[in-house]
Design an enzyme around this catalytic site. Structure first.
Site, short mmCIF file in Angstrom:
data_model
loop_
_atom_site.label_atom_id
_atom_site.label_comp_id
_atom_site.label_asym_id
_atom_site.label_seq_id
_atom_site.Cartn_x
_atom_site.Cartn_y
_atom_site.Cartn_z
N HIS A 43 -5.17 -12.92 -6.57
CA HIS A 43 -4.44 -11.71 -6.49
C HIS A 43 -3.00 -11.99 -6.48
O HIS A 43 -2.33 -12.13 -5.50
CB HIS A 43 -4.74 -11.21 -4.90
CG HIS A 43 -6.04 -10.46 -4.97
ND1 HIS A 43 -6.10 -9.20 -5.23
CD2 HIS A 43 -7.12 -10.86 -4.44
CE1 HIS A 43 -7.43 -8.73 -4.72
NE2 HIS A 43 -8.06 -9.77 -4.62
N CYS A 77 -9.22 -9.42 -9.52
CA CYS A 77 -10.37 -9.65 -8.83
C CYS A 77 -11.59 -8.59 -9.23
O CYS A 77 -12.04 -8.77 -10.06
CB CYS A 77 -9.84 -9.19 -7.47
SG CYS A 77 -11.14 -9.98 -6.08
N GLU A 109 -0.44 -9.85 -6.83
CA GLU A 109 0.22 -8.97 -5.97
C GLU A 109 0.39 -9.32 -4.71
O GLU A 109 1.27 -8.53 -4.09
CB GLU A 109 -0.27 -7.57 -6.19
CG GLU A 109 -1.56 -7.35 -5.48
CD GLU A 109 -2.87 -7.66 -6.00
OE1 GLU A 109 -4.08 -7.43 -5.28
OE2 GLU A 109 -2.81 -8.58 -6.97
#
Length: 224
Positions: A202, A85, A204
């Site tokens: 993302h 990002c 994560e």
């Protein structure tokens, strides 16, 4: 050896990245941009957020932070790097990867699940998948539209440096399945070497089972 998650002023996904990496037993720690990288690192994450408030352009000021000299040196020595990002924006601004990220075609911030098609499964970041797999990984950005001229896009595609493209749940790429208007629906790319990658979604946020989705695990396992 430690994976360094670089924190700039305005980063807000650094702790998420550390926690996701620790889920795989990876030793990860936050590196404050003014302090430079630890003496020995096994990997680098440029996390999401709004470094320097996205002034000038998203990622532009962070890309000129002194720690990026350490990052470039580490990358030149073969250290794996993943920009996510805002980290992807920083990576492009620092010329670690080609292209640039600009304002979404919708001209609004978008936070939603996104379907991605794996375009190259023979990289450290995608080895856990098969080419053509469709994974769901969330996006959260206002300047996530990947821009690159057609000649260089063709070069990326010919060199298999496109990691992911936005698609629908069946793996079909179309304008309706391209959430931000990215060129050729590109969601993630490699640098000149396959140990350097940036992506707008993302992983994560799609790693810990408690969060309800785990499709991003394979990407972060590259650091394990």
């Amino acid at each position: 050896m430690t994976v360094a998650v670089v924190r700039f002023g305005g980063s807000n996904c650094d702790r998420d990245a550390v926690r996701a990496l620790e889920h795989f037993g990876v030793d990860a720690e936050i590196a404050w941009h003014e302090d430079g990288l630890p003496a020995e690192v096994s990997g680098i994450v440029l996390p999401g957020g709004f470094s320097y408030g996205d002034y000038l352009r998203a990622g532009a000021m962070a890309a000129r932070s002194p720690i990026m000299d350490d990052v470039r040196d580490a990358v030149a020595d073969g250290t794996p790097l993943l920009g996510v990002c805002n980290g992807a924006q920083i990576g492009c601004e620092a010329e670690l990867t080609p292209g640039a990220f600009t304002t979404n075609a919708s001209a609004r911030f978008q936070c939603e699940p996104a379907s991605l098609r794996v375009e190259n499964a023979e990289t450290p970041w995608t080895a856990a998948y098969d080419e053509g797999d469709v994974v769901e990984i969330p996006i959260a950005h206002g300047e996530g539209r990947y821009e690159l001229d057609e000649a260089h896009v063709e070069e990326l595609e010919n060199e298999d440096r496109v990691l992911f493209t936005y698609c629908d749940e069946n793996g079909e790429v179309s304008p309706d399945a391209n959430p931000n208007g990215s060129t050729h629906a590109i969601a993630g790319v490699l640098g000149d070497e396959e140990h350097v990658a940036v992506m707008m979604p993302h992983p994560e946020r799609a790693t810990l089972p408690d969060l309800g989705r785990t499709d991003g695990q394979g990407i972060l396992k590259a650091f394990a």
